[in-house]
Design a protein around this motif. Structure first.
Motif, short mmCIF file in Angstrom:
data_model
loop_
_atom_site.label_atom_id
_atom_site.label_comp_id
_atom_site.label_asym_id
_atom_site.label_seq_id
_atom_site.Cartn_x
_atom_site.Cartn_y
_atom_site.Cartn_z
N LYS A 1 -8.45 2.20 -10.55
CA LYS A 1 -9.50 2.21 -9.53
C LYS A 1 -9.64 3.59 -8.88
O LYS A 1 -10.72 3.96 -8.42
CB LYS A 1 -9.20 1.16 -8.45
CG LYS A 1 -9.39 -0.27 -8.94
CD LYS A 1 -9.03 -1.26 -7.84
CE LYS A 1 -9.18 -2.70 -8.34
NZ LYS A 1 -8.76 -3.67 -7.29
N GLU A 2 -8.51 4.33 -8.82
CA GLU A 2 -8.54 5.66 -8.23
C GLU A 2 -9.08 6.72 -9.18
O GLU A 2 -9.18 7.89 -8.83
CB GLU A 2 -7.13 6.06 -7.79
CG GLU A 2 -6.62 5.28 -6.59
CD GLU A 2 -7.48 5.51 -5.36
OE1 GLU A 2 -7.63 6.67 -4.96
OE2 GLU A 2 -8.02 4.53 -4.81
N GLU B 1 1.63 6.57 -6.88
CA GLU B 1 0.63 7.54 -7.35
C GLU B 1 1.23 8.94 -7.42
O GLU B 1 1.01 9.69 -8.37
CB GLU B 1 -0.58 7.54 -6.42
CG GLU B 1 -1.69 8.47 -6.87
CD GLU B 1 -2.89 8.45 -5.93
OE1 GLU B 1 -3.89 9.10 -6.25
OE2 GLU B 1 -2.80 7.78 -4.88
N THR C 1 0.83 -1.21 0.00
CA THR C 1 0.00 0.00 0.00
C THR C 1 0.86 1.25 0.00
O THR C 1 0.58 2.22 -0.71
CB THR C 1 -0.93 0.01 1.23
OG1 THR C 1 -1.75 -1.17 1.21
CG2 THR C 1 -1.82 1.25 1.21
N TYR D 1 -4.37 -0.22 -9.69
CA TYR D 1 -4.66 0.66 -8.55
C TYR D 1 -5.02 2.06 -9.05
O TYR D 1 -6.01 2.66 -8.62
CB TYR D 1 -3.45 0.73 -7.63
CG TYR D 1 -3.51 1.85 -6.62
CD1 TYR D 1 -4.29 1.74 -5.47
CD2 TYR D 1 -2.79 3.04 -6.82
CE1 TYR D 1 -4.36 2.78 -4.55
CE2 TYR D 1 -2.85 4.07 -5.91
CZ TYR D 1 -3.63 3.94 -4.78
OH TYR D 1 -3.70 4.97 -3.89
N LEU E 1 2.18 1.79 -3.43
CA LEU E 1 1.15 2.27 -4.34
C LEU E 1 0.90 3.77 -4.15
O LEU E 1 0.72 4.50 -5.12
CB LEU E 1 -0.15 1.49 -4.12
CG LEU E 1 -0.15 0.03 -4.59
CD1 LEU E 1 -1.42 -0.68 -4.15
CD2 LEU E 1 -0.01 -0.05 -6.11
#
Length: 381
Positions: free
Chosen positions: A41-42, A12, A5, A38, A8
């Motif tokens: 999805k964001e 980002e 996490t 990821y 990620l």
């Protein structure tokens, strides 16, 4: 927060700074397919690719390192494991393992020329992104070479103009307003050396983000983001400021991470009394609600509400000199609602009548109520 996490989230930030998925993969050692999924999805416009990811080579590198230390050549190991000699050589250097220089091939001569050119462009003041585009040098090689010069290409790529001292001291009404707005709607993150403020609003409020950009004197971009809320999707606009000093000043002034759980009303050491109304107006614009005026309703009534922690709302009521109603619980937050034309409108009048900065659509609601109540009052004189 687990390691994946964290990667990620950092990925980002790198993506927003302009790094390619491949470059992020190399730097963070995370599968770019996972990162792409990821980001998708964001709400980013990313299509996850199929097929093998280049991430697989890192596992091969780790297997090859002990064999290199036992005396096998880079050429042998590259042939055995199917990776490039240059990439493995860089991996060894990043691990602090000495690699004996060999006679450069034509390819490495070209790379050396590009590295020299990249350094010259950097010294001329070109940005990392401009250098990558002009020199067409692999991002991992560029990062490695610049690292030896003490330059972090990730941080460099994030650089843009911003007044990082703007929130150092809250000494104007405009600063107080934006601090209140960020208390409500800003998202502050600091971890693993990553300091970020993110501010996202509905697409219809993009003009307000432009006001914020001018206020902090930044040329950072306003991006699109697909937001999911209560089962619905809508397109939002957001700006992200990656600046350690800027974020530290916000935190010092009470705008902290996870503030929905621990938000407190700022005291006089942060917010002078003469700017409290500006601060509350900013907070209301960010996380409050004003009932829209409806001319079709007989005897319309004003109400205004604020959402926040119980501690924050209690202090807010004390400042407004109103007795708090029973707080409504909204998940981890609470809501304080003021109704009745006199009480609610008096609050709005104090906040908006002499305000110099505001969210346009909420100021318009106030103006409609002000006009209606003024006309009604004149009829009963």
């Amino acid at each position: 927060m687990d390691e994946t996490t964290k990667k990620l989230l950092i990925g980002e930030g790198m993506f927003l700074a302009g790094f390619s998925l491949r470059a992020i993969e190399r730097h963070l050692k995370i599968n770019r397919k996972v990162l792409a999924s990821y980001l998708k999805k964001e709400g980013y416009g990313i299509e996850a690719k199929t097929g093998n990811s280049g991430y697989d080579k890192y596992e091969k590198y780790e297997k090859a390192v002990p064999e290199f230390l036992e005396g096998k050549s880079i050429r042998e190991l590259a042939k055995k494991y199917g990776f490039s000699r240059q990439g493995f050589s860089l991996h060894l250097k990043d691990q602090g393992i000495q690699v004996n220089a060999t006679k450069p091939s034509n390819g490495s001569e070209e790379t050396s020329r590009k590295i020299k050119q990249a350094k010259e462009l950097y010294n001329e003041g070109k940005s990392i992104q401009e250098i990558k585009k002009e020199v067409k040098l692999d991002g991992a090689i560029l990062a490695h070479e610049f690292k030896k010069m003490g330059i972090d290409t990730i941080e460099e790529a994030r650089k843009y103009k911003v007044n990082e001292d703007i929130f150092k001291t809250i000494d104007t009404g405009e600063k107080a307003y934006w601090l209140g707005f960020l208390y409500a709607d800003g998202s502050v993150t600091f971890e693993n050396g990553r300091y970020v403020l993110e501010l996202g609003l509905k697409a219809e409020d993009v003009n307000h983000l432009e006001k914020f950009k001018r206020f902090i004197d930044t040329d950072a971009k306003i991006d699109d983001k697909l937001v999911k809320l209560k089962g619905k999707k809508y397109m939002a606009k957001r700006i992200a400021i990656h600046n350690k000093k800027f974020v530290q000043n916000l935190i010092k002034n009470g705008c902290t991470p996870r503030k929905s759980l621990n938000l407190s009303f700022p005291d006089e050491t942060i917010l002078p009394k003469e700017f409290v109304n500006d601060f509350i107006r900013g907070y209301l614009d960010g996380d409050g609600n004003i009932k829209k005026f409806d001319r079709n309703t007989y005897n319309p009534q004003v109400y205004v509400s604020f959402t926040g922690t119980e501690e924050f709302l209690t202090s807010l009521c004390k400042w407004l000199d109103v007795n708090p109603n029973k707080f409504d619980n909204e998940g981890n937050a609470f809501r304080q609602r003021f109704g009745g034309n006199n009480k609610a409108f008096n609050i709005l009048y104090c906040l908006y009548d002499r305000g110099t900065v505001f969210l346009d659509r909420k100021k318009e609601i106030f103006d409609e109520w002000n006009k209606y109540l003024s006309q009604r009052k004149s009829l009963f004189k």
